[in-house]
Design a protein around this motif. Structure first.
Motif, PDB file in Angstrom:
ATOM      1  N   ILE A   1      36.692  56.788  83.853  1.00 20.73           N
ATOM      2  CA  ILE A   1      37.082  55.448  84.308  1.00 20.73           C
ATOM      3  C   ILE A   1      38.413  55.093  83.652  1.00 20.73           C
ATOM      4  O   ILE A   1      38.553  55.163  82.429  1.00 20.73           O
ATOM      5  CB  ILE A   1      36.003  54.412  83.950  1.00 20.73           C
ATOM      6  CG1 ILE A   1      34.683  54.777  84.614  1.00 20.73           C
ATOM      7  CG2 ILE A   1      36.448  53.020  84.360  1.00 20.73           C
ATOM      8  CD1 ILE A   1      33.508  53.928  84.152  1.00 20.73           C
ATOM      9  N   HIS A   2      39.391  54.742  84.482  1.00 19.34           N
ATOM     10  CA  HIS A   2      40.683  54.379  83.899  1.00 19.34           C
ATOM     11  C   HIS A   2      41.470  53.453  84.823  1.00 19.34           C
ATOM     12  O   HIS A   2      41.081  53.204  85.968  1.00 19.34           O
ATOM     13  CB  HIS A   2      41.497  55.628  83.514  1.00 19.34           C
ATOM     14  CG  HIS A   2      42.074  56.395  84.661  1.00 19.34           C
ATOM     15  ND1 HIS A   2      43.027  57.382  84.493  1.00 19.34           N
ATOM     16  CD2 HIS A   2      41.856  56.326  86.000  1.00 19.34           C
ATOM     17  CE1 HIS A   2      43.358  57.878  85.662  1.00 19.34           C
ATOM     18  NE2 HIS A   2      42.670  57.273  86.588  1.00 19.34           N
ATOM     19  N   GLN A   3      42.556  52.934  84.258  1.00 21.13           N
ATOM     20  CA  GLN A   3      43.522  52.141  85.019  1.00 21.13           C
ATOM     21  C   GLN A   3      44.890  52.747  84.754  1.00 21.13           C
ATOM     22  O   GLN A   3      45.263  52.958  83.604  1.00 21.13           O
ATOM     23  CB  GLN A   3      43.495  50.685  84.559  1.00 21.13           C
ATOM     24  CG  GLN A   3      44.469  49.796  85.332  1.00 21.13           C
ATOM     25  CD  GLN A   3      44.332  48.341  84.941  1.00 21.13           C
ATOM     26  OE1 GLN A   3      44.098  48.016  83.783  1.00 21.13           O
ATOM     27  NE2 GLN A   3      44.469  47.449  85.908  1.00 21.13           N
ATOM     28  N   VAL A   4      45.606  53.051  85.823  1.00 22.19           N
ATOM     29  CA  VAL A   4      46.898  53.723  85.685  1.00 22.19           C
ATOM     30  C   VAL A   4      47.998  52.762  86.091  1.00 22.19           C
ATOM     31  O   VAL A   4      47.832  51.970  87.028  1.00 22.19           O
ATOM     32  CB  VAL A   4      46.942  54.995  86.561  1.00 22.19           C
ATOM     33  CG1 VAL A   4      48.257  55.726  86.391  1.00 22.19           C
ATOM     34  CG2 VAL A   4      45.782  55.913  86.207  1.00 22.19           C
ATOM     35  N   ALA A   5      49.106  52.814  85.367  1.00 23.25           N
ATOM     36  CA  ALA A   5      50.239  51.941  85.684  1.00 23.25           C
ATOM     37  C   ALA A   5      51.535  52.711  85.525  1.00 23.25           C
ATOM     38  O   ALA A   5      51.624  53.662  84.730  1.00 23.25           O
ATOM     39  CB  ALA A   5      50.236  50.725  84.760  1.00 23.25           C
TER      40      ALA A   5
ATOM     41  N   VAL B   1      45.760  66.275  91.501  1.00 22.07           N
ATOM     42  CA  VAL B   1      44.902  67.290  92.122  1.00 22.07           C
ATOM     43  C   VAL B   1      43.456  66.889  91.807  1.00 22.07           C
ATOM     44  O   VAL B   1      43.132  66.612  90.645  1.00 22.07           O
ATOM     45  CB  VAL B   1      45.181  68.697  91.558  1.00 22.07           C
ATOM     46  CG1 VAL B   1      44.404  69.750  92.333  1.00 22.07           C
ATOM     47  CG2 VAL B   1      46.674  69.006  91.580  1.00 22.07           C
ATOM     48  N   TYR B   2      42.624  66.829  92.844  1.00 18.93           N
ATOM     49  CA  TYR B   2      41.235  66.408  92.667  1.00 18.93           C
ATOM     50  C   TYR B   2      40.286  67.433  93.279  1.00 18.93           C
ATOM     51  O   TYR B   2      40.651  68.106  94.248  1.00 18.93           O
ATOM     52  CB  TYR B   2      40.985  65.058  93.355  1.00 18.93           C
ATOM     53  CG  TYR B   2      41.795  63.915  92.805  1.00 18.93           C
ATOM     54  CD1 TYR B   2      41.425  63.284  91.628  1.00 18.93           C
ATOM     55  CD2 TYR B   2      42.925  63.466  93.475  1.00 18.93           C
ATOM     56  CE1 TYR B   2      42.156  62.235  91.125  1.00 18.93           C
ATOM     57  CE2 TYR B   2      43.674  62.411  92.977  1.00 18.93           C
ATOM     58  CZ  TYR B   2      43.281  61.796  91.803  1.00 18.93           C
ATOM     59  OH  TYR B   2      44.019  60.761  91.315  1.00 18.93           O
ATOM     60  N   GLY B   3      39.068  67.473  92.763  1.00 15.76           N
ATOM     61  CA  GLY B   3      38.079  68.434  93.240  1.00 15.76           C
ATOM     62  C   GLY B   3      37.348  67.994  94.490  1.00 15.76           C
ATOM     63  O   GLY B   3      36.124  68.125  94.578  1.00 15.76           O
TER      64      GLY B   3
ATOM     65  N   VAL C   1      40.965  49.190  87.896  1.00 19.46           N
ATOM     66  CA  VAL C   1      40.143  50.084  87.070  1.00 19.46           C
ATOM     67  C   VAL C   1      39.221  50.840  88.031  1.00 19.46           C
ATOM     68  O   VAL C   1      38.558  50.224  88.870  1.00 19.46           O
ATOM     69  CB  VAL C   1      39.316  49.271  86.046  1.00 19.46           C
ATOM     70  CG1 VAL C   1      38.474  50.194  85.181  1.00 19.46           C
ATOM     71  CG2 VAL C   1      40.236  48.408  85.177  1.00 19.46           C
ATOM     72  N   HIS C   2      39.198  52.186  87.932  1.00 20.68           N
ATOM     73  CA  HIS C   2      38.483  52.956  88.953  1.00 20.68           C
ATOM     74  C   HIS C   2      37.961  54.277  88.380  1.00 20.68           C
ATOM     75  O   HIS C   2      38.370  54.698  87.309  1.00 20.68           O
ATOM     76  CB  HIS C   2      39.426  53.261  90.123  1.00 20.68           C
ATOM     77  CG  HIS C   2      40.592  54.132  89.740  1.00 20.68           C
ATOM     78  ND1 HIS C   2      41.744  53.620  89.184  1.00 20.68           N
ATOM     79  CD2 HIS C   2      40.781  55.469  89.791  1.00 20.68           C
ATOM     80  CE1 HIS C   2      42.589  54.611  88.934  1.00 20.68           C
ATOM     81  NE2 HIS C   2      42.025  55.756  89.282  1.00 20.68           N
ATOM     82  N   ASP C   3      37.076  54.927  89.153  1.00 25.16           N
ATOM     83  CA  ASP C   3      36.647  56.285  88.798  1.00 25.16           C
ATOM     84  C   ASP C   3      37.007  57.237  89.937  1.00 25.16           C
ATOM     85  O   ASP C   3      37.692  56.840  90.890  1.00 25.16           O
ATOM     86  CB  ASP C   3      35.155  56.327  88.441  1.00 25.16           C
ATOM     87  CG  ASP C   3      34.238  56.173  89.648  1.00 25.16           C
ATOM     88  OD1 ASP C   3      34.740  56.062  90.791  1.00 25.16           O
ATOM     89  OD2 ASP C   3      33.011  56.161  89.452  1.00 25.16           O
ATOM     90  N   HIS C   4      36.565  58.512  89.840  1.00 23.75           N
ATOM     91  CA  HIS C   4      37.009  59.528  90.807  1.00 23.75           C
ATOM     92  C   HIS C   4      35.869  60.341  91.410  1.00 23.75           C
ATOM     93  O   HIS C   4      36.041  60.922  92.468  1.00 23.75           O
ATOM     94  CB  HIS C   4      37.999  60.484  90.122  1.00 23.75           C
ATOM     95  CG  HIS C   4      39.079  59.754  89.395  1.00 23.75           C
ATOM     96  ND1 HIS C   4      38.918  59.301  88.110  1.00 23.75           N
ATOM     97  CD2 HIS C   4      40.313  59.372  89.794  1.00 23.75           C
ATOM     98  CE1 HIS C   4      40.013  58.661  87.748  1.00 23.75           C
ATOM     99  NE2 HIS C   4      40.871  58.676  88.733  1.00 23.75           N
ATOM    100  N   GLN C   5      34.743  60.470  90.707  1.00 27.25           N
ATOM    101  CA  GLN C   5      33.558  61.216  91.175  1.00 27.25           C
ATOM    102  C   GLN C   5      33.722  62.736  91.126  1.00 27.25           C
ATOM    103  O   GLN C   5      32.749  63.461  91.313  1.00 27.25           O
ATOM    104  CB  GLN C   5      33.160  60.806  92.611  1.00 27.25           C
ATOM    105  CG  GLN C   5      32.941  59.317  92.793  1.00 27.25           C
ATOM    106  CD  GLN C   5      31.660  58.819  92.148  1.00 27.25           C
ATOM    107  OE1 GLN C   5      30.695  59.552  92.027  1.00 27.25           O
ATOM    108  NE2 GLN C   5      31.651  57.580  91.692  1.00 27.25           N
TER     109      GLN C   5
ATOM    110  N   VAL D   1      43.884  65.292  82.124  1.00 26.52           N
ATOM    111  CA  VAL D   1      42.683  65.871  82.733  1.00 26.52           C
ATOM    112  C   VAL D   1      41.610  64.795  82.838  1.00 26.52           C
ATOM    113  O   VAL D   1      41.358  64.060  81.884  1.00 26.52           O
ATOM    114  CB  VAL D   1      42.159  67.050  81.875  1.00 26.52           C
ATOM    115  CG1 VAL D   1      40.849  67.575  82.439  1.00 26.52           C
ATOM    116  CG2 VAL D   1      43.198  68.160  81.806  1.00 26.52           C
ATOM    117  N   LEU D   2      40.970  64.717  84.013  1.00 28.03           N
ATOM    118  CA  LEU D   2      39.886  63.756  84.231  1.00 28.03           C
ATOM    119  C   LEU D   2      38.622  64.519  84.581  1.00 28.03           C
ATOM    120  O   LEU D   2      38.643  65.403  85.438  1.00 28.03           O
ATOM    121  CB  LEU D   2      40.231  62.820  85.391  1.00 28.03           C
ATOM    122  CG  LEU D   2      41.496  61.984  85.238  1.00 28.03           C
ATOM    123  CD1 LEU D   2      41.911  61.417  86.586  1.00 28.03           C
ATOM    124  CD2 LEU D   2      41.286  60.874  84.228  1.00 28.03           C
ATOM    125  N   SER D   3      37.536  64.180  83.906  1.00 35.39           N
ATOM    126  CA  SER D   3      36.247  64.789  84.208  1.00 35.39           C
ATOM    127  C   SER D   3      35.306  63.681  84.652  1.00 35.39           C
ATOM    128  O   SER D   3      35.316  62.602  84.071  1.00 35.39           O
ATOM    129  CB  SER D   3      35.700  65.475  82.959  1.00 35.39           C
ATOM    130  OG  SER D   3      34.364  65.853  83.202  1.00 35.39           O
TER     131      SER D   3
HETATM  132 FE   FE2 Z   1      42.763  57.651  88.699  1.00 39.36          FE
END
Ligand code: FE2
Length: 194
Positions: free
Chosen positions: A139-143, A156-158, A87-91, A132-134
């Protein structure tokens, strides 16, 4: 292999952040960037084989391009069967498009008062779909949704995502710890040959 598709995507994203960045207009970047990524991942003829190799377990995160001013980066994530992230975030803002296979994104909601996290919505994404992530709510977990096959997603990230300090969370307690994800690859694609 049609590497020109990736080259054009990089050019379009560079124009986009060059125009919208001065206003810090994240909404405009995400809205237009999403349509650009939808266009990119609906074709599966451009990702170099070296960027699509699946590890035996877990996942590989291959840097395809990082803007020289670190305004955005593009990563191919290659998922082994059943692999999942913490489980993580991106900032920063993020766009995740599915090129092959399928993946699940389980959202989590942080309660700022207690520091606990609770499960939110869950999406299953298939080929050509973009999430889309803002940073306000990311916060999510991807599988990998496939238990018996590989999947590949294009992210793609900012920012230079592999170099950023981000947070991972213990799903039971909500306890956060910092991490820097890095990248799996040592060499990047040649955008001019292929
Ligand atoms: Fe992610």
């Amino acid at each position: 292999m049609n590497i020109a598709r990736l080259r054009r995507f990089i050019a379009d994203m560079t124009s986009l952040v060059g125009g919208a960045w001065q206003d810090r207009d994240e909404a405009a970047i995400v809205e237009v960037g999403r349509t650009l990524l939808v266009d990119l991942v609906k074709h599966d003829d451009w990702l170099p084989d070296s960027m699509a190799k699946c590890p035996p377990h877990g996942f590989a995160a291959n840097l395809l391009w990082c803007d020289p001013f670190e305004r955005f980066s593009i990563v191919s994530v290659v998922w082994a069967a059943g692999a999942e992230t913490p489980v993580h975030d991106h900032q920063v803002w993020g766009l995740v498009g599915i090129l092959r296979g399928s993946e699940t994104s389980q959202r989590f909601v942080l309660d700022p008062a207690s520091g606990a996290i609770a499960k939110g919505s869950r999406a299953i994404l298939g080929p050509g779909e973009v999430e889309v992530l803002s940073p306000a709510n990311d916060i999510h977990q991807v599988a990998n949704a496939l238990g018996d096959g590989n999947s590949i997603s294009i992210h793609v990230y900012g920012g230079n995502i592999g170099a950023m300090r981000r947070r991972r969370f213990d799903p039971a307690s909500g306890a956060a710890s910092e991490f820097v994800s890095g990248y799996s690859n040592r060499e990047m694609p040649n955008l001019w040959v292929g």
